[in-house]
Design a protein around this motif. Structure first.
Motif, mmCIF file in Angstrom:
data_model
loop_
_atom_site.group_PDB
_atom_site.id
_atom_site.type_symbol
_atom_site.label_atom_id
_atom_site.label_comp_id
_atom_site.label_asym_id
_atom_site.label_seq_id
_atom_site.Cartn_x
_atom_site.Cartn_y
_atom_site.Cartn_z
ATOM 1 N N GLY A 1 -1.388 12.683 10.089
ATOM 2 C CA GLY A 1 -2.127 12.249 9.050
ATOM 3 C C GLY A 1 -1.916 10.708 8.631
ATOM 4 N N VAL A 2 -2.646 10.334 7.836
ATOM 5 C CA VAL A 2 -2.349 8.663 7.266
ATOM 6 C C VAL A 2 -1.831 8.654 5.917
ATOM 7 N N ARG A 3 -0.546 7.982 6.029
ATOM 8 C CA ARG A 3 0.166 7.760 4.775
ATOM 9 C C ARG A 3 0.289 6.343 4.561
ATOM 10 N N VAL A 4 0.176 6.280 3.343
ATOM 11 C CA VAL A 4 0.303 4.740 2.708
ATOM 12 C C VAL A 4 0.849 5.100 1.224
ATOM 13 N N VAL A 5 1.521 3.848 0.636
ATOM 14 C CA VAL A 5 2.210 3.549 -0.403
ATOM 15 C C VAL A 5 0.895 2.635 -1.147
ATOM 16 N N ALA A 6 0.472 2.882 -2.291
ATOM 17 C CA ALA A 6 -0.464 2.121 -3.086
ATOM 18 C C ALA A 6 -0.150 2.190 -4.635
ATOM 19 N N THR A 7 -0.570 1.238 -4.971
ATOM 20 C CA THR A 7 -0.639 1.235 -6.911
ATOM 21 C C THR A 7 -1.728 1.730 -7.447
ATOM 22 N N ILE A 8 -1.344 2.709 -8.393
ATOM 23 C CA ILE A 8 -2.377 3.289 -9.028
ATOM 24 C C ILE A 8 -3.247 2.477 -10.020
ATOM 25 N N ALA A 9 -4.402 2.062 -9.736
ATOM 26 C CA ALA A 9 -5.215 1.234 -10.796
ATOM 27 C C ALA A 9 -5.723 1.919 -11.981
ATOM 28 N N ALA A 10 -6.351 3.281 -11.815
ATOM 29 C CA ALA A 10 -6.881 3.917 -12.793
ATOM 30 C C ALA A 10 -6.896 5.189 -12.368
ATOM 31 N N ASN A 11 -6.737 6.254 -13.564
ATOM 32 C CA ASN A 11 -7.125 7.660 -13.296
ATOM 33 C C ASN A 11 -8.593 7.642 -13.951
ATOM 34 N N ASN A 12 -9.250 8.516 -13.280
ATOM 35 C CA ASN A 12 -10.557 8.674 -13.302
ATOM 36 C C ASN A 12 -11.053 9.644 -14.376
ATOM 37 N N GLY A 13 -10.174 10.604 -14.482
ATOM 38 C CA GLY A 13 -10.433 11.602 -15.530
ATOM 39 C C GLY A 13 -11.151 12.845 -14.961
ATOM 40 N N ASN A 14 -11.722 12.927 -13.739
ATOM 41 C CA ASN A 14 -12.276 13.840 -12.910
ATOM 42 C C ASN A 14 -11.335 14.348 -11.845
ATOM 43 N N GLY A 15 -9.882 14.209 -11.740
ATOM 44 C CA GLY A 15 -9.289 14.295 -10.876
ATOM 45 C C GLY A 15 -9.070 13.748 -9.603
ATOM 46 N N THR A 16 -9.450 12.390 -9.851
ATOM 47 C CA THR A 16 -9.339 11.310 -8.778
ATOM 48 C C THR A 16 -8.642 10.201 -9.461
ATOM 49 N N SER A 17 -8.084 9.218 -8.695
ATOM 50 C CA SER A 17 -7.667 7.941 -9.166
ATOM 51 C C SER A 17 -8.045 6.965 -8.150
ATOM 52 N N GLN A 18 -8.064 5.596 -8.910
ATOM 53 C CA GLN A 18 -8.285 4.187 -8.046
ATOM 54 C C GLN A 18 -7.041 3.987 -7.653
ATOM 55 N N ALA A 19 -6.682 3.807 -6.341
ATOM 56 C CA ALA A 19 -5.463 3.137 -5.753
ATOM 57 C C ALA A 19 -5.690 1.722 -5.069
ATOM 58 N N GLU A 20 -4.980 0.881 -5.445
ATOM 59 C CA GLU A 20 -4.781 -0.433 -4.743
ATOM 60 C C GLU A 20 -3.956 -0.551 -3.576
ATOM 61 N N LEU A 21 -4.506 -0.817 -2.628
ATOM 62 C CA LEU A 21 -3.765 -1.178 -1.397
ATOM 63 C C LEU A 21 -2.983 -2.317 -1.240
ATOM 64 N N ARG A 22 -2.017 -2.572 -0.308
ATOM 65 C CA ARG A 22 -1.209 -3.781 -0.187
ATOM 66 C C ARG A 22 -2.211 -5.028 0.083
ATOM 67 N N ASP A 23 -3.119 -4.773 0.793
ATOM 68 C CA ASP A 23 -4.368 -5.836 1.246
ATOM 69 C C ASP A 23 -5.264 -6.309 0.195
ATOM 70 N N GLY A 24 -5.042 -5.382 -1.016
ATOM 71 C CA GLY A 24 -6.123 -5.612 -2.278
ATOM 72 C C GLY A 24 -7.081 -4.736 -2.199
ATOM 73 N N SER A 25 -7.480 -3.937 -1.543
ATOM 74 C CA SER A 25 -8.732 -3.142 -1.577
ATOM 75 C C SER A 25 -8.264 -1.879 -2.178
ATOM 76 N N VAL A 26 -9.337 -1.451 -2.867
ATOM 77 C CA VAL A 26 -9.054 -0.366 -3.636
ATOM 78 C C VAL A 26 -9.805 0.777 -3.130
ATOM 79 N N ILE A 27 -9.179 1.812 -3.056
ATOM 80 C CA ILE A 27 -9.801 3.137 -2.653
ATOM 81 C C ILE A 27 -9.703 4.220 -3.803
ATOM 82 N N THR A 28 -10.619 5.387 -3.587
ATOM 83 C CA THR A 28 -10.564 6.464 -4.359
ATOM 84 C C THR A 28 -9.908 7.786 -3.738
#
Length: 77
Positions: free
Chosen positions: A17-44
């Motif tokens: 599996g793919v493992r990363v450490v990211a900073t949580i940018a937002a909790n969306n309120g629907n069971g998902t969050s926005q996470a900012e990776l080290r390179d600045g990209s944002v994933i859900t």
């Protein structure tokens, strides 16, 4: 019975599996969050268990827990 194939034994030592450490940018309120990776990209990612601004361990697109905020260094060899 345990396998005697040495390659299979070696592969069993490597986590899958793919493992990363990211900073949580937002909790969306629907069971998902926005996470900012080290390179600045944002994933859900799945999960809202880590507060905004904290670091999280993410495994295969799902928050697995809080990561410590230690200093990061990148070195080229």
């Amino acid at each position: 019975m345990a396998t005697t194939n040495i390659w299979q034994q070696f592969k069993a030592l490597i986590p899958e599996g793919v493992r990363v450490v990211a900073t949580i940018a937002a909790n969306n309120g629907n069971g998902t969050s926005q996470a900012e990776l080290r390179d600045g990209s944002v994933i859900t990612v799945k999960g809202e268990t880590v507060n905004v601004g904290e670091k999280a361990f993410i495994l295969d697109g799902e928050i697995k827990g809080t990561a410590s905020s230690m200093a990061q260094y990148e070195v080229e060899v």
